[in-house]
Design an enzyme around this catalytic site. Structure first.
Site, PDB file in Angstrom:
ATOM      1  N   VAL A  14      42.978  52.201 -27.049  1.00 25.70           N
ATOM      2  CA  VAL A  14      43.566  50.851 -27.019  1.00 25.70           C
ATOM      3  C   VAL A  14      44.431  50.664 -28.263  1.00 25.70           C
ATOM      4  O   VAL A  14      43.910  50.580 -29.389  1.00 25.70           O
ATOM      5  CB  VAL A  14      42.470  49.759 -26.975  1.00 25.70           C
ATOM      6  CG1 VAL A  14      43.112  48.370 -26.911  1.00 25.70           C
ATOM      7  CG2 VAL A  14      41.530  49.980 -25.792  1.00 25.70           C
ATOM      8  N   SER A  19      43.450  43.485 -33.334  1.00 27.04           N
ATOM      9  CA  SER A  19      43.675  42.030 -33.309  1.00 27.04           C
ATOM     10  C   SER A  19      43.791  41.539 -31.869  1.00 27.04           C
ATOM     11  O   SER A  19      43.998  42.335 -30.942  1.00 27.04           O
ATOM     12  CB  SER A  19      44.981  41.719 -34.058  1.00 27.04           C
ATOM     13  OG  SER A  19      45.280  40.346 -34.043  1.00 27.04           O
ATOM     14  N   ILE A  21      44.587  40.352 -28.322  1.00 24.82           N
ATOM     15  CA  ILE A  21      44.305  40.841 -26.971  1.00 24.82           C
ATOM     16  C   ILE A  21      43.689  42.242 -27.030  1.00 24.82           C
ATOM     17  O   ILE A  21      42.716  42.539 -26.322  1.00 24.82           O
ATOM     18  CB  ILE A  21      45.605  40.855 -26.124  1.00 24.82           C
ATOM     19  CG1 ILE A  21      46.098  39.416 -25.913  1.00 24.82           C
ATOM     20  CG2 ILE A  21      45.375  41.550 -24.789  1.00 24.82           C
ATOM     21  CD1 ILE A  21      47.501  39.306 -25.304  1.00 24.82           C
ATOM     22  N   ASP A  40      45.532  51.085 -34.402  1.00 23.35           N
ATOM     23  CA  ASP A  40      46.366  50.003 -34.946  1.00 23.35           C
ATOM     24  C   ASP A  40      46.920  50.461 -36.300  1.00 23.35           C
ATOM     25  O   ASP A  40      46.382  51.377 -36.923  1.00 23.35           O
ATOM     26  CB  ASP A  40      45.511  48.738 -35.141  1.00 23.35           C
ATOM     27  CG  ASP A  40      46.317  47.443 -35.068  1.00 23.35           C
ATOM     28  OD1 ASP A  40      46.085  46.656 -34.127  1.00 23.35           O
ATOM     29  OD2 ASP A  40      47.164  47.220 -35.957  1.00 23.35           O
ATOM     30  N   TYR A 163      62.632  40.776 -28.020  1.00 28.73           N
ATOM     31  CA  TYR A 163      61.270  40.894 -27.456  1.00 28.73           C
ATOM     32  C   TYR A 163      61.312  40.933 -25.926  1.00 28.73           C
ATOM     33  O   TYR A 163      60.659  41.780 -25.301  1.00 28.73           O
ATOM     34  CB  TYR A 163      60.455  39.696 -27.955  1.00 28.73           C
ATOM     35  CG  TYR A 163      59.013  39.670 -27.541  1.00 28.73           C
ATOM     36  CD1 TYR A 163      58.053  40.402 -28.227  1.00 28.73           C
ATOM     37  CD2 TYR A 163      58.592  38.886 -26.474  1.00 28.73           C
ATOM     38  CE1 TYR A 163      56.715  40.359 -27.853  1.00 28.73           C
ATOM     39  CE2 TYR A 163      57.262  38.831 -26.107  1.00 28.73           C
ATOM     40  CZ  TYR A 163      56.318  39.567 -26.795  1.00 28.73           C
ATOM     41  OH  TYR A 163      55.010  39.520 -26.423  1.00 28.73           O
ATOM     42  N   ALA A 165      63.753  41.802 -24.004  1.00 26.97           N
ATOM     43  CA  ALA A 165      64.354  43.066 -23.550  1.00 26.97           C
ATOM     44  C   ALA A 165      63.333  44.203 -23.632  1.00 26.97           C
ATOM     45  O   ALA A 165      63.226  45.036 -22.722  1.00 26.97           O
ATOM     46  CB  ALA A 165      65.582  43.399 -24.390  1.00 26.97           C
ATOM     47  N   ILE A 196      49.051  33.236 -24.828  1.00 26.77           N
ATOM     48  CA  ILE A 196      47.648  33.573 -25.090  1.00 26.77           C
ATOM     49  C   ILE A 196      47.331  33.257 -26.556  1.00 26.77           C
ATOM     50  O   ILE A 196      48.142  33.543 -27.452  1.00 26.77           O
ATOM     51  CB  ILE A 196      47.374  35.076 -24.815  1.00 26.77           C
ATOM     52  CG1 ILE A 196      47.873  35.489 -23.406  1.00 26.77           C
ATOM     53  CG2 ILE A 196      45.888  35.400 -24.979  1.00 26.77           C
ATOM     54  CD1 ILE A 196      47.217  34.808 -22.232  1.00 26.77           C
ATOM     55  N   THR A 198      46.232  33.991 -29.840  1.00 31.39           N
ATOM     56  CA  THR A 198      45.964  35.149 -30.716  1.00 31.39           C
ATOM     57  C   THR A 198      46.702  34.906 -32.039  1.00 31.39           C
ATOM     58  O   THR A 198      47.519  33.981 -32.126  1.00 31.39           O
ATOM     59  CB  THR A 198      46.520  36.466 -30.114  1.00 31.39           C
ATOM     60  OG1 THR A 198      47.953  36.411 -30.187  1.00 31.39           O
ATOM     61  CG2 THR A 198      46.080  36.704 -28.685  1.00 31.39           C
TER      62      THR A 198
HETATM   63  N1  LIG Z   1      49.721  36.348 -27.462  1.00 31.63           N
HETATM   64  C1  LIG Z   1      50.572  36.127 -26.481  1.00 31.63           C
HETATM   65  O1  LIG Z   1      50.841  34.968 -26.111  1.00 31.63           O
HETATM   66  C2  LIG Z   1      51.212  37.278 -25.752  1.00 31.63           C
HETATM   67  C3  LIG Z   1      51.954  36.985 -24.596  1.00 31.63           C
HETATM   68  C4  LIG Z   1      52.549  38.024 -23.910  1.00 31.63           C
HETATM   69  C5  LIG Z   1      52.408  39.328 -24.348  1.00 31.63           C
HETATM   70  N2  LIG Z   1      51.691  39.589 -25.479  1.00 31.63           N
HETATM   71  C6  LIG Z   1      51.602  40.968 -25.896  1.00 31.63           C
HETATM   72  O2  LIG Z   1      50.248  41.325 -26.041  1.00 31.63           O
HETATM   73  C7  LIG Z   1      50.125  42.358 -27.017  1.00 31.63           C
HETATM   74  C8  LIG Z   1      49.072  41.962 -28.042  1.00 31.63           C
HETATM   75  O3  LIG Z   1      49.518  40.793 -28.695  1.00 31.63           O
HETATM   76  P1  LIG Z   1      48.559  39.808 -29.483  1.00 31.63           P
HETATM   77  O4  LIG Z   1      48.923  38.444 -29.074  1.00 31.63           O
HETATM   78  O5  LIG Z   1      47.147  40.271 -29.371  1.00 31.63           O
HETATM   79  O6  LIG Z   1      49.144  39.999 -30.958  1.00 31.63           O
HETATM   80  P2  LIG Z   1      48.431  40.372 -32.342  1.00 31.63           P
HETATM   81  O7  LIG Z   1      49.491  40.213 -33.347  1.00 31.63           O
HETATM   82  O8  LIG Z   1      47.167  39.608 -32.488  1.00 31.63           O
HETATM   83  O9  LIG Z   1      48.062  41.918 -32.142  1.00 31.63           O
HETATM   84  C9  LIG Z   1      49.034  42.921 -32.132  1.00 31.63           C
HETATM   85  C10 LIG Z   1      48.475  44.125 -32.848  1.00 31.63           C
HETATM   86  O10 LIG Z   1      49.447  45.182 -32.773  1.00 31.63           O
HETATM   87  C11 LIG Z   1      49.402  45.863 -34.016  1.00 31.63           C
HETATM   88  N3  LIG Z   1      50.635  46.605 -34.248  1.00 31.63           N
HETATM   89  C12 LIG Z   1      51.844  46.100 -34.582  1.00 31.63           C
HETATM   90  N4  LIG Z   1      52.715  47.095 -34.762  1.00 31.63           N
HETATM   91  C13 LIG Z   1      52.057  48.256 -34.550  1.00 31.63           C
HETATM   92  C14 LIG Z   1      52.416  49.616 -34.613  1.00 31.63           C
HETATM   93  N5  LIG Z   1      53.667  49.991 -34.933  1.00 31.63           N
HETATM   94  N6  LIG Z   1      51.480  50.552 -34.329  1.00 31.63           N
HETATM   95  C15 LIG Z   1      50.219  50.187 -34.013  1.00 31.63           C
HETATM   96  N7  LIG Z   1      49.812  48.921 -33.961  1.00 31.63           N
HETATM   97  C16 LIG Z   1      50.726  47.948 -34.234  1.00 31.63           C
HETATM   98  C17 LIG Z   1      49.213  44.764 -35.047  1.00 31.63           C
HETATM   99  O11 LIG Z   1      48.750  45.275 -36.282  1.00 31.63           O
HETATM  100  C18 LIG Z   1      48.212  43.875 -34.347  1.00 31.63           C
HETATM  101  O12 LIG Z   1      46.886  44.224 -34.679  1.00 31.63           O
HETATM  102  C19 LIG Z   1      51.516  42.544 -27.619  1.00 31.63           C
HETATM  103  O13 LIG Z   1      52.156  43.636 -27.011  1.00 31.63           O
HETATM  104  C20 LIG Z   1      52.215  41.255 -27.252  1.00 31.63           C
HETATM  105  O14 LIG Z   1      53.595  41.423 -27.194  1.00 31.63           O
HETATM  106  C21 LIG Z   1      51.094  38.591 -26.194  1.00 31.63           C
END
Ligand SMILES: NC(=O)c1ccc[n+]([C@@H]2O[C@H](COP(=O)([O-])OP(=O)(O)OC[C@H]3O[C@@H](n4cnc5c(N)ncnc54)[C@H](O)[C@@H]3O)[C@@H](O)[C@H]2O)c1
Length: 253
Positions: A14, A19, A21, A40, A163, A165, A196, A198
């Site tokens: 994963v 963090s 999701i 991560d 984002y 794109a 979501i 987060t």
């Molecule tokens: N939260 C929302 O509303 C939402 C909506 C749609 C999609 N998403 C997508 O869900 C996924 C998780 O988002 P989240 O809301 O849990 O965000 P978050 O910021 O809580 O978690 C993202 C995690 O990705 C890690 N990360 C960043 N760059 C990285 C890299 N180069 N290599 C490895 N790890 C890296 C960060 O350290 C962080 O722990 C993302 O892809 C985000 O785009 C989130």
């Protein structure tokens, strides 16, 4: 089948597991009996996720990996380390690592665009390619790749041309991987979350959140666990591939 053991003897990778999701996905998979590779860039984040994992099976072993998914060297090292630390080849991969660098098109710098594409799209490519190669070389019976895209990849969002794109790219990438890997019984699907709760969205001011809520048919922000539920579905259902599942409370219909 016992619900709590559906992933028993399986290993899952994963990304973004430190963090939000990704952490919820790690927790859910661990409860279901999987051994989890928590991946991560955030060292504290992966440690906290590991500390919080509930394990239902004594043979489960979870491990943390500090990996930058946008770097092929880092991903190659991840693949080597995973093979050393897990007794089985991981057959579930959740690409959840993601970043935002929001601003309007007219103000966006090239670096903001490149950084987002490198993590959100190229990172999904690098991890999917490396883990799929491992699965195919080891002739696993089946595999499931789950890519966390976004509803913005379908409908766009002001301030997020980079984002949206990258997330649209993930949808197209997912469909092609599904076509290419189907013959190996490796499935590949995308999830399109809406809003979501987060750390990624916590920075948004309450005033802005209040403006968004009336546009969500279910009138609430989603929980990371509600995305983890769908990851569980995609990890276990054996006849879904190439799909994009919207988990948005009704946004983007
Ligand atoms: N939260 C929302 O509303 C939402 C909506 C749609 C999609 N998403 C997508 O869900 C996924 C998780 O988002 P989240 O809301 O849990 O965000 P978050 O910021 O809580 O978690 C993202 C995690 O990705 C890690 N990360 C960043 N760059 C990285 C890299 N180069 N290599 C490895 N790890 C890296 C960060 O350290 C962080 O722990 C993302 O892809 C985000 O785009 C989130």
């Amino acid at each position: 089948m016992n619900m709590a053991t559906r992933l028993n003897k399986l290993a899952a990778v994963v990304t973004g597991g430190g963090s939000g999701i990704g952490r919820a996905v790690c927790q859910r998979f661990a409860r279901e009996g999987a051994s989890v590779a928590i991946v991560d860039t955030n060292e504290d984040g992966v440690r906290q996720t590991l500390d919080g994992l509930q394990t239902n099976h004594p043979e489960c072993g979870h491990h943390t990996f500090v990996t930058d998914v946008s770097s092929s060297e880092s991903v190659e090292k991840l693949v080597q380390d995973v093979q050393e630390r897990f007794p089985v080849i991981p057959t579930i991969v959740v690409n959840c690592a993601g970043i935002t660098r929001d601003t309007f098109l007219l103000k966006m710098r090239e670096k903001q665009f490149d950084d987002v594409m490198n993590v959100n799209l190229k990172g999904v490519f690098l991890v999917t390619q490396a883990m799929s190669r491992l699965m195919v070389e080891n002739k696993v019976a089946s595999g499931s790749i789950i890519n966390v895209s976004s509803i913005t990849g379908k409908v766009g969002n002001i301030g997020q041309c980079n984002y949206s794109a990258s997330k649209a790219g993930v949808i197209g990438f997912t469909k092609t991987v599904a076509l290419e890997l189907g013959r190996f019984n490796i499935r590949c699907n995308a999830i399109l979350p809406g809003w979501i709760e987060t750390p990624m969205t916590q920075a948004v001011p309450d005033k802005v959140k209040a403006q968004i809520l009336p546009h969500i048919p279910l009138r609430r922000i989603g929980r990371p666990e509600e995305i983890a539920d769908v990851c569980m579905l995609l990890a276990t259902n054996e006849y879904m591939t190439g799909t994009s599942i919207e988990v948005t409370g009704g946004i983007g219909l």
